[in-house]
Design an enzyme around this catalytic site. Structure first.
Site, PDB file in Angstrom:
ATOM      1  N   TYR A 147      -6.692  -8.399  12.275  1.00  0.00           N
ATOM      2  CA  TYR A 147      -5.402  -8.101  12.890  1.00  0.00           C
ATOM      3  C   TYR A 147      -5.470  -8.488  14.365  1.00  0.00           C
ATOM      4  O   TYR A 147      -6.514  -8.339  15.012  1.00  0.00           O
ATOM      5  CB  TYR A 147      -5.062  -6.615  12.760  1.00  0.00           C
ATOM      6  CG  TYR A 147      -4.840  -6.169  11.342  1.00  0.00           C
ATOM      7  CD1 TYR A 147      -3.623  -6.400  10.708  1.00  0.00           C
ATOM      8  CD2 TYR A 147      -5.842  -5.510  10.629  1.00  0.00           C
ATOM      9  CE1 TYR A 147      -3.413  -5.984   9.396  1.00  0.00           C
ATOM     10  CE2 TYR A 147      -5.638  -5.096   9.318  1.00  0.00           C
ATOM     11  CZ  TYR A 147      -4.416  -5.338   8.708  1.00  0.00           C
ATOM     12  OH  TYR A 147      -4.217  -4.928   7.412  1.00  0.00           O
ATOM     13  N   ASN A 164      -6.667   1.536   2.744  1.00  0.00           N
ATOM     14  CA  ASN A 164      -7.366   2.809   2.900  1.00  0.00           C
ATOM     15  C   ASN A 164      -6.946   3.836   1.854  1.00  0.00           C
ATOM     16  O   ASN A 164      -7.737   4.702   1.470  1.00  0.00           O
ATOM     17  CB  ASN A 164      -7.099   3.372   4.300  1.00  0.00           C
ATOM     18  CG  ASN A 164      -7.669   2.498   5.403  1.00  0.00           C
ATOM     19  OD1 ASN A 164      -8.486   1.620   5.151  1.00  0.00           O
ATOM     20  ND2 ASN A 164      -7.237   2.742   6.620  1.00  0.00           N
ATOM     21  N   GLN A 220       1.531  -5.857   5.933  1.00  0.00           N
ATOM     22  CA  GLN A 220       1.911  -5.593   4.555  1.00  0.00           C
ATOM     23  C   GLN A 220       3.263  -6.234   4.272  1.00  0.00           C
ATOM     24  O   GLN A 220       3.672  -7.123   5.027  1.00  0.00           O
ATOM     25  CB  GLN A 220       1.927  -4.098   4.307  1.00  0.00           C
ATOM     26  CG  GLN A 220       0.526  -3.483   4.455  1.00  0.00           C
ATOM     27  CD  GLN A 220       0.469  -2.043   3.987  1.00  0.00           C
ATOM     28  OE1 GLN A 220       1.359  -1.491   3.380  1.00  0.00           O
ATOM     29  NE2 GLN A 220      -0.649  -1.396   4.323  1.00  0.00           N
ATOM     30  N   GLU A 235       0.852  -1.188   0.000  1.00  0.00           N
ATOM     31  CA  GLU A 235       0.000   0.000   0.000  1.00  0.00           C
ATOM     32  C   GLU A 235       0.886   1.236   0.000  1.00  0.00           C
ATOM     33  O   GLU A 235       1.986   1.233   0.563  1.00  0.00           O
ATOM     34  CB  GLU A 235      -0.911   0.010   1.228  1.00  0.00           C
ATOM     35  CG  GLU A 235      -1.854   1.212   1.279  1.00  0.00           C
ATOM     36  CD  GLU A 235      -2.882   1.130   2.402  1.00  0.00           C
ATOM     37  OE1 GLU A 235      -3.738   2.028   2.477  1.00  0.00           O
ATOM     38  OE2 GLU A 235      -2.822   0.173   3.191  1.00  0.00           O
ATOM     39  N   GLU A 294      -6.323  -9.103   4.095  1.00  0.00           N
ATOM     40  CA  GLU A 294      -5.519  -8.399   5.097  1.00  0.00           C
ATOM     41  C   GLU A 294      -5.515  -9.246   6.362  1.00  0.00           C
ATOM     42  O   GLU A 294      -6.580  -9.514   6.936  1.00  0.00           O
ATOM     43  CB  GLU A 294      -6.049  -7.000   5.414  1.00  0.00           C
ATOM     44  CG  GLU A 294      -5.823  -5.973   4.313  1.00  0.00           C
ATOM     45  CD  GLU A 294      -6.157  -4.561   4.744  1.00  0.00           C
ATOM     46  OE1 GLU A 294      -5.959  -4.230   5.942  1.00  0.00           O
ATOM     47  OE2 GLU A 294      -6.615  -3.779   3.881  1.00  0.00           O
ATOM     48  N   ASN A 333     -12.241  -0.932  -0.528  1.00  0.00           N
ATOM     49  CA  ASN A 333     -11.545  -1.433   0.662  1.00  0.00           C
ATOM     50  C   ASN A 333     -12.297  -1.014   1.920  1.00  0.00           C
ATOM     51  O   ASN A 333     -12.619   0.170   2.088  1.00  0.00           O
ATOM     52  CB  ASN A 333     -10.123  -0.857   0.714  1.00  0.00           C
ATOM     53  CG  ASN A 333      -9.404  -1.233   2.000  1.00  0.00           C
ATOM     54  OD1 ASN A 333      -8.963  -2.368   2.148  1.00  0.00           O
ATOM     55  ND2 ASN A 333      -9.296  -0.303   2.933  1.00  0.00           N
ATOM     56  N   GLU A 334     -12.595  -1.974   2.780  1.00  0.00           N
ATOM     57  CA  GLU A 334     -13.159  -1.723   4.112  1.00  0.00           C
ATOM     58  C   GLU A 334     -14.259  -0.657   4.084  1.00  0.00           C
ATOM     59  O   GLU A 334     -14.237   0.303   4.859  1.00  0.00           O
ATOM     60  CB  GLU A 334     -12.045  -1.343   5.087  1.00  0.00           C
ATOM     61  CG  GLU A 334     -11.082  -2.492   5.337  1.00  0.00           C
ATOM     62  CD  GLU A 334     -10.029  -2.202   6.400  1.00  0.00           C
ATOM     63  OE1 GLU A 334      -9.947  -1.039   6.871  1.00  0.00           O
ATOM     64  OE2 GLU A 334      -9.290  -3.127   6.760  1.00  0.00           O
TER      65      GLU A 334
END
Length: 499
Positions: free
Chosen positions: A244, A72, A351, A27, A292, A172-173
């Site tokens: 996460y 993001n 990442q 990213e 992710e 994304n999200e």
């Protein structure tokens, strides 16, 4: 000493090993791109400005698919800014990470980097603040051979061959209020369905990923997936999962059992997707892109002030330094993804470089392996053929966050040339003696047995001490009459290859 027994039945096949399970994520955030993969002034840089020391580590890591450019970041991204002559590319503000984006690395440059690493591109489109037409324009620029305005622009920009991107993320999200342009599930489901349908009009064989929940703790978890898929089910192929984990308040036992939560997350999303499919009487199954996942000390990041009112280019952000315990959890999470290979057919460790990453760099200086590098690289190298579901008999312990968790966890893979067993010991203080019945594998010798552990479970690799933690041969591994015996240290991750 704890004792555990595992039986591996060659007939207990879950699914083939999916090479896309070993994907990662780049990213435009912090130093992931700039001074991470790209640093033209670095002594190791090639003619395109890419750090070849990092390229070598990415090859060793074994990353197969790279999700790009966010994250993001993508929700404020105008892809047109990042192609064409570099001197004409605008500098933009990135609202997601409150930094400046120079656009000196874009799609065409990143594709060159991917060729160096041997990885496949997974591209995200901005459906948050843009829409269908920009997504179709990017698809035309990236994939159409020639003879149209945007494909000819790509050629004029120095990339004659199409990028032929197969996997595309629809934003994304989008459930997260931190996301620029976030939406309700109903609004996003409609936008995603229309965007997906239009993209498949251009290429019916694209593989499209719709946004699932940003985590199992989101208040809309489950209901978000149901609503979005009721709109988009017929047009997409994957739903995403993001998770996460970190140690909270010294509760190491719960942290080591994080894979229990990942398993619950997958179960819930699969059940929800299948529920929608049954309602629609569809013969199609929606797979999961766990695009992710990692250990991330988010709380510490939020309290650090590293994201502040300054607009800076490539600031140091999210540069977690990982411990042995972190690496054991990462290894166990990857084992869980393998165990769910029947439905999790793509995944991305988030990442790749500097930002919550297995690889760290210093500008003008070295690149090195974090502790989390090793379970990923070894699993990617050894896992082949088919994933085998183990039968595990082991003590269980109670954790505050995740309930009962087996002290020993395992998964295996098998093909005709090589089989592999991956194990963790989650106990904080005790060794575990494990016997593994591998008679069905026809193995005759231990080819390799390595363990990641340390007397200090918080030991880390740093710029000053880059090899403080490395995997070491496990001399206890012994194979006799089809039974593998091995001793696992407390808080450890282990891989054994059999031939």
């Amino acid at each position: 000493m704890l004792r555990a027994h595992i039986v591996l039945d060659r007939q207990a096949v879950i699914a083939p090993v999916r090479r896309r399970t070993f994907g990662s994520f780049v990213e435009h955030l912090g130093r992931c791109v700039y001074t991470g993969i790209y640093e033209p002034e670095h002594p190791s840089a090639n003619e395109d400005g890419f750090r070849m020391d990092v390229v070598e580590l990415v090859r060793e890591l074994g990353s197969t698919t790279i999700r790009y450019p966010g994250g993001n970041f993508v929700s404020g991204f105008r892809w047109e800014d990042s192609v064409g002559p570099r001197e004409q590319r605008p500098v933009r503000r990135d609202l997601a990470w409150h930094s400046l984006e120079s656009n000196q690395v874009g799609l065409d440059e990143f594709a060159k980097w991917l060729a160096l690493t041997g990885s496949e591109l997974m591209l995200a489109v901005n459906v948050a603040t843009r829409g269908i037409l920009p997504a179709l324009d990017l698809l035309e620029y990236a994939n159409h051979p020639s003879g149209t305005a945007l494909s000819d622009l790509r050629i004029a920009n120095g990339t004659p061959a199409p990028h032929n991107v197969r996997m595309w993320c629809l934003g994304n999200e989008m459930d997260g209020p931190w996301q620029t342009g976030f939406m309700t599930a109903d609004d996003y489901g409609k936008v995603a369905a229309r965007t997906a349908a239009a993209m498949k009009m251009a290429d019916k064989d694209l593989e499209l990923v719709v946004c699932g929940s940003s985590g199992s703790g989101m208040p809309t978890f489950g209901d978000w997936e149901r609503t979005v898929l009721e709109h988009a089910y017929d047009h997409v192929d994957y739903v995403s999962c993001h998770a996460y984990y970190q140690e909270h308040d010294g509760d190491l036992a719960s942290f080591l059992a994080s894979a229990v939560d990942m398993d619950y997350f997958i179960d819930t999303v699969v059940a929800t997707a299948d529920h929608v499919g049954h309602k629609k009487r569809s013969k199609k199954k929606i797979d999961i892109s766990f695009d992710e996942w990692n250990v991330w000390y988010l709380k510490e990041h939020q309290e650090s002030g590293e994201v502040n009112e300054e607009w800076r280019h490539a600031p140091r952000q999210l540069e977690d330094v990982y411990s042995v315990a972190d690496a054991v959890v990462v290894g166990n999470l990857l084992m869980t993804l393998l165990k769910r290979s029947d439905r999790v057919t793509s995944a991305s460790l988030a990442q790749l470089v500097n930002v919550i990453a297995p690889i760290m760099t210093e500008p003008g200086g070295p690149a090195w392996r974090q502790t989390t590098f090793f379970p990923f690289s070894i699993t990617s190298r050894l896992a082949a053929g088919e994933v085998i579901r183990p039968t595990i008999e082991a003590p269980a312990s109670s954790t505050d966050r995740h309930g009962e968790a087996s002290v020993v966890d395992a998964v295996a893979t098998f093909d005709e040339d090589r089989s592999a067993v991956f194990l963790v010991n989650r106990d904080l203080t005790q060794e575990a003696q494990v016997t593994i019945d591998v008679r069905g594998f026809g193995a005759s010798r231990v080819m390799e047995a390595v363990t990641l552990a340390d007397s200090d479970v918080y030991a880390k690799n740093t710029l000053a001490d880059q090899r403080r933690v490395i995997p070491r041969a496990n001399p206890s591994a012994a194979l006799s009459d089809g039974v593998l015996t091995i001793i696992l240290p407390p808080v450890s991750w282990t891989a054994v290859a059999l031939g």
